[in-house]
Design an enzyme around this catalytic site. Structure first.
Site, short mmCIF file in Angstrom:
data_model
loop_
_atom_site.label_atom_id
_atom_site.label_comp_id
_atom_site.label_asym_id
_atom_site.label_seq_id
_atom_site.Cartn_x
_atom_site.Cartn_y
_atom_site.Cartn_z
N ALA A 56 61.25 26.16 47.50
CA ALA A 56 60.16 26.16 46.53
C ALA A 56 59.56 27.54 46.43
O ALA A 56 59.45 28.25 47.42
CB ALA A 56 59.10 25.14 46.95
N GLN A 66 56.23 29.70 44.63
CA GLN A 66 54.95 29.62 43.95
C GLN A 66 54.80 30.81 43.02
O GLN A 66 54.74 31.95 43.45
CB GLN A 66 53.80 29.62 44.97
CG GLN A 66 52.41 29.65 44.35
CD GLN A 66 52.11 28.39 43.57
OE1 GLN A 66 52.25 27.28 44.06
NE2 GLN A 66 51.71 28.56 42.32
N ASP A 124 54.35 37.13 27.96
CA ASP A 124 54.16 37.56 29.35
C ASP A 124 55.46 38.16 29.90
O ASP A 124 55.96 37.72 30.95
CB ASP A 124 53.72 36.37 30.20
CG ASP A 124 53.26 36.78 31.60
OD1 ASP A 124 52.86 37.94 31.78
OD2 ASP A 124 53.31 35.92 32.51
N ASP A 137 26.33 40.19 27.79
CA ASP A 137 25.06 40.74 27.30
C ASP A 137 24.98 40.69 25.77
O ASP A 137 23.90 40.48 25.21
CB ASP A 137 24.88 42.18 27.77
CG ASP A 137 24.50 42.26 29.24
OD1 ASP A 137 24.03 41.25 29.78
OD2 ASP A 137 24.66 43.34 29.84
#
Length: 551
Positions: free
Chosen positions: A362, A364, A468, A181
């Site tokens: 593996a 993710q 992080d 806005d």
């Protein structure tokens, strides 16, 4: 307190929407085929600019009695359908207690008290933001999802742990709708600006704008300033609108994926008025599909501010005995979702429906797939289908280079990190030695947390941040802790940047630890001992913590 048929009248009025609703169900704890919700809303639309608090309150004063009367009439009709011989067509009255504009909230609370007294039924005070989360959980049937709230005054990631909804990440300056806005007011467009940006973006093309993600927190001030400047520099408005959506919504989608990875949840729900944007919903749906998670966004009437979500959560709270005496029903314009005791759910930890693991060896993560073989870890930042290909390529290449450089830089500074064997920025690939037996998330102790805080102090003194440092980005092996995944790191000498590292670590402890307060205190003590300049960093941390929505 569960009854055969429960009926709740609810009133919402946190800012612009004067709304009342009736919710009827046989089981408030889950969605059933015979439940129904009727919503009546009279929205305030300013003649120009954004929401004016005084005008919004005047509108609320005029509109609330009308929508409440409509809801009351519906409740009486539904009661008559079931031949209920009672003076009370409702079992409880729920209202938005906060957060929101104080004058509007007070009008709503007064109406709720009067209605509850008229029918002589209990009063339920509902947190508006938790209601956005719960309506998605209720209608999806998900057990323990992460929730992205994207509304005018808010943007944050929430998850449930140990009896409360925890803020895993949030905007550090303004809500996502308010940010958009501000841009559209610069153009002279009327409120709300979001739908107008969405429409003009359909004809636009990509422009580079700032992209600010710090762990699971994010900031919109830089991108708004850049967007205004781009328009002033005669860039086509359609291109700027397109770029705004691509950057802002990609930031929200990225932090949502980080939250899924941190918690191990395989479910995401979306809430808030900005959630009506088709591009945002499409990005989140694409991200969830790519990582094998479930995604749910309620229908639009439950996304924008509405009393239906207040009624649904109000029914759950009433059923749990969570009601308010009239004398204790004050509004709270700064009512944060993590202040709410979640009485209507068991105090379970995360249900790791996804748990980030795929076939074989593996795993993710939050933007990469990691494989293990003979003590070697290969990390691939695969293209994220939700992001524009130009933005995605830039982020993958930049983050891969930074991760390689800062991993080695931290190691030279004395912080345990994996040895880098190979890097290919164009392919987003890194090869490391395998370190640690488990993530810190699964081995949380005061000693390990102290080590992490000490490592952060060391790299800060060396002039860079991790970016992080969550409990997923620390590996533990016995009494040794390793920092990994420096992809969001950068070189800096600003104490505020160092403080942001600590803030991200605190939030990840809150989202994954059973006793985060003691661990956070241990981390703080360790950082003070190890840092060359703890005072300026911790002063900045206190200032950052005060920026969260409704602090």
């Amino acid at each position: 307190m569960t009854c055969s048929r429960l009926r709740v009248l609810a009133i919402e009025g946190t800012a612009w929407a004067a709304s009342a609703a009736v919710f009827e169900t046989t089981d408030p704890t889950e969605r059933t085929d015979d439940e129904r919700v009727d919503i009546f809303t009279d929205a305030y639309a300013p003649d120009s600019g954004g929401i004016h608090p005084r005008e919004a309150a005047e509108h609320m004063h005029e509109a609330i009695p009308k929508v409440v009367a409509q809801a009351r009439e519906t409740a009486e009709t539904w009661a008559a359908e079931h031949d209920e011989q009672t003076q009370n067509p409702v079992d409880a009255v729920a209202f938005s207690r906060g957060p929101g504009l104080g004058p509007c909230l007070r009008i709503v609370a007064t109406a709720a008290r009067a209605t509850a007294q008229r029918f002589d039924v209990p009063l339920v005070g509902v947190n508006h933001m938790v209601a956005h989360l719960e309506i998605g959980r209720h209608r999806s049937g998900f057990e323990s999802p992460v929730c992205l709230n994207a509304s005018g005054a808010n943007a944050h990631i929430l998850g449930f742990r140990n009896g409360r909804y925890r803020v895993l990440g949030e905007t550090m300056d303004t809500g996502v709708g308010n940010a958009i806005d501000k841009f559209t007011r610069h153009l002279g467009w009327s409120h709300p600006g979001g739908p107008k940006v969405e429409q003009r973006a359909k004809e636009g093309d990509f422009l580079d704008l700032p992209y600010v993600v710090k762990g699971m927190d994010f900031s919109f001030s830089g991108i708004m300033s850049a967007a205004k400047q781009a328009v002033d520099d005669d860039e086509p408005v359609e291109d700027v609108c397109f770029a705004l959506q691509e950057h802002i919504f990609a930031m929200l989608t990225e932090v949502s994926e980080r939250a899924l990875s941190l918690t191990g949840s395989g479910q995401l729900v979306l809430g808030g008025g900005v959630a009506q944007n088709a591009r945002l919903r499409g990005m989140l749906e694409s991200m969830c599909a790519q990582r094998g998670a479930e995604f749910y966004a309620p229908e639009p009437r439950f996304l924008r501010d509405n009393a239906g979500m207040i009624a649904v959560l109000g029914a759950k709270m009433y059923d749990a005995g969570d009601t308010l005496p009239i004398a204790e029903s004050q509004i709270d314009s700064n009512f944060r979702p993590d202040q709410v005791p979640v009485t209507w759910r068991e105090r379970e930890a995360w249900t790791a429906t996804g748990d980030n693991v795929r076939a074989g060896d593996a795993l993710q993560g939050a933007e990469a797939t990691v494989t293990f073989e003979d003590g070697i870890v290969t990390k691939r930042r695969l293209p994220r289908e939700y992001r524009h290909e130009i933005l995605d390529a830039r982020l993958r290449r930049t983050r891969t280079r930074l991760e390689a450089r800062l991993t080695s830089q931290a190691r030279r500074a004395g912080v345990p990190t994996p040895v880098l064997r190979d890097v290919d920025p164009d392919e987003g690939m890194l090869v490391f030695e395998k370190v640690g037996e488990a993530d810190l998330r699964d081995r949380l102790t005061e000693a390990s947390v102290r080590d992490v805080a000490g490592h952060l102090a060391t790299i800060h003194d060396a002039g860079f941040v991790h970016g992080d440092p969550t409990t997923r980005n620390v590996r533990v092996d016995g009494d040794r802790t390793y920092l990994i995944d420096f992809g969001l790191g950068y070189f800096t000498d600003d104490p505020e940047d160092y403080a942001m590292d600590l803030h991200v670590f605190d939030q990840s402890l809150t989202g994954t630890a059973d006793d985060p307060e003691s661990l956070i205190a241990a981390a703080r003590e360790s950082y003070e001992r190890a840092s060359a300049d703890p005072e300026s960093v911790l002063d900045s941390l206190a200032e950052i913590e005060g920026r969260g929505r409704y602090q």
